[in-house]
Structure formats: structure tokens, C-alpha cells
Design a protein around this motif. Structure first.
Motif, PDB file in Angstrom:
ATOM      1  N   LEU A   1       0.863  -1.175   0.000  1.00 31.87           N
ATOM      2  CA  LEU A   1       0.000   0.000   0.000  1.00 31.87           C
ATOM      3  C   LEU A   1       0.902   1.227   0.000  1.00 31.87           C
ATOM      4  N   LEU A   2       0.967   1.931  -1.151  1.00 31.55           N
ATOM      5  CA  LEU A   2       1.780   3.140  -1.244  1.00 31.55           C
ATOM      6  C   LEU A   2       0.969   4.315  -0.738  1.00 31.55           C
ATOM      7  N   MET A   3       1.576   5.130   0.105  1.00 30.19           N
ATOM      8  CA  MET A   3       0.872   6.270   0.681  1.00 30.19           C
ATOM      9  C   MET A   3       1.877   7.355   1.024  1.00 30.19           C
ATOM     10  N   GLY A   4       1.415   8.541   1.245  1.00 26.70           N
ATOM     11  CA  GLY A   4       2.281   9.627   1.674  1.00 26.70           C
ATOM     12  C   GLY A   4       3.122  10.186   0.541  1.00 26.70           C
ATOM     13  N   ASP A   5       4.177  10.877   0.903  1.00 29.88           N
ATOM     14  CA  ASP A   5       5.065  11.538  -0.048  1.00 29.88           C
ATOM     15  C   ASP A   5       6.126  10.556  -0.522  1.00 29.88           C
ATOM     16  N   LEU A   6       5.990  10.060  -1.744  1.00 27.24           N
ATOM     17  CA  LEU A   6       6.969   9.120  -2.270  1.00 27.24           C
ATOM     18  C   LEU A   6       8.166   9.846  -2.868  1.00 27.24           C
ATOM     19  N   LEU A   7       7.945  11.040  -3.420  1.00 28.71           N
ATOM     20  CA  LEU A   7       9.018  11.823  -4.022  1.00 28.71           C
ATOM     21  C   LEU A   7       9.232  13.106  -3.247  1.00 28.71           C
ATOM     22  N   GLU A   8      10.455  13.583  -3.260  1.00 29.79           N
ATOM     23  CA  GLU A   8      10.751  14.886  -2.671  1.00 29.79           C
ATOM     24  C   GLU A   8      10.492  15.933  -3.755  1.00 29.79           C
ATOM     25  N   SER A   9       9.499  16.742  -3.563  1.00 28.13           N
ATOM     26  CA  SER A   9       9.128  17.712  -4.601  1.00 28.13           C
ATOM     27  C   SER A   9       9.300  19.153  -4.134  1.00 28.13           C
ATOM     28  N   ALA A  10       9.953  19.361  -3.028  1.00 33.31           N
ATOM     29  CA  ALA A  10      10.182  20.716  -2.544  1.00 33.31           C
ATOM     30  C   ALA A  10      11.216  21.400  -3.425  1.00 33.31           C
ATOM     31  N   THR A  11      11.039  22.684  -3.624  1.00 35.06           N
ATOM     32  CA  THR A  11      12.020  23.459  -4.378  1.00 35.06           C
ATOM     33  C   THR A  11      12.576  24.550  -3.471  1.00 35.06           C
ATOM     34  N   ARG A  12      13.623  25.170  -3.888  1.00 33.08           N
ATOM     35  CA  ARG A  12      14.182  26.220  -3.054  1.00 33.08           C
ATOM     36  C   ARG A  12      13.363  27.501  -3.149  1.00 33.08           C
ATOM     37  N   TYR A  13      12.453  27.556  -4.114  1.00 32.97           N
ATOM     38  CA  TYR A  13      11.643  28.766  -4.279  1.00 32.97           C
ATOM     39  C   TYR A  13      10.339  28.697  -3.512  1.00 32.97           C
ATOM     40  N   ARG A  14       9.804  27.515  -3.267  1.00 38.98           N
ATOM     41  CA  ARG A  14       8.566  27.326  -2.503  1.00 38.98           C
ATOM     42  C   ARG A  14       8.382  25.918  -2.150  1.00 38.98           C
TER      43      ARG A  14
END
Length: 72
Positions: A59-72
Motif C-alpha cells: 500500500l503506497l501512501m504519503g510523499d513518495l518523491l521529494e518535490s520541494a524546491t528552493r523557491y517554494r
């Protein structure tokens, strides 16, 4: 794994079917944050290998990838 196994101190109840062939293991995987510096990819690989060998459902759930950027 037994039906009375615990996750974070709380009992987990799974449907246990009457035939041994119908029993399945459900492994929740979440908040991996693949791409983040603190992502433990070796742990993820070991978990996936365990699931493959045990023929478990994932069961995949939550944040699988880091998608934060330095701008927001």
C-alpha cells in the motif's frame, strides 16, 4: 506475520481468510521522499525485496518523491 502484529504500538487487524492460500500480507510504505538527502533508499530496497519474497501486497501512501524546491 500474525494478525495480531503491532505497528507503532497499536493492534492491526487484518481479514484472515479460512484457507492458507488466501492469506496475504499487506505492507504499508509511505513518506519515502525519494530524492531528499535523508532518504534511506537501502531500507526501501530491503522492504521491497521482502515484499517480493513474501508475495505481499504493498500500500503506497504519503510523499513518495521529494518535490520541494528552493523557491517554494
Amino acid at each position: 506475520m500474525e494478525a495480531n502484529d503491532r505497528i507503532a504500538g497499536r493492534p492491526v487487524k487484518l481479514n484472515v481468510f479460512k484457507t492458507p492460500e488466501a492469506k496475504k500480507l499487506l505492507v504499508p510504505i509511505g513518506d519515502i521522499h525519494f530524492g531528499a538527502p535523508n532518504c534511506d533508499i537501502d531500507h526501501v530496497r530491503r522492504t521491497l525485496e521482502f515484499c517480493r519474497k513474501a508475495n505481499a501486497w504493498i500500500l503506497l501512501m504519503g510523499d513518495l518523491l521529494e518535490s520541494a524546491t528552493r523557491y517554494r
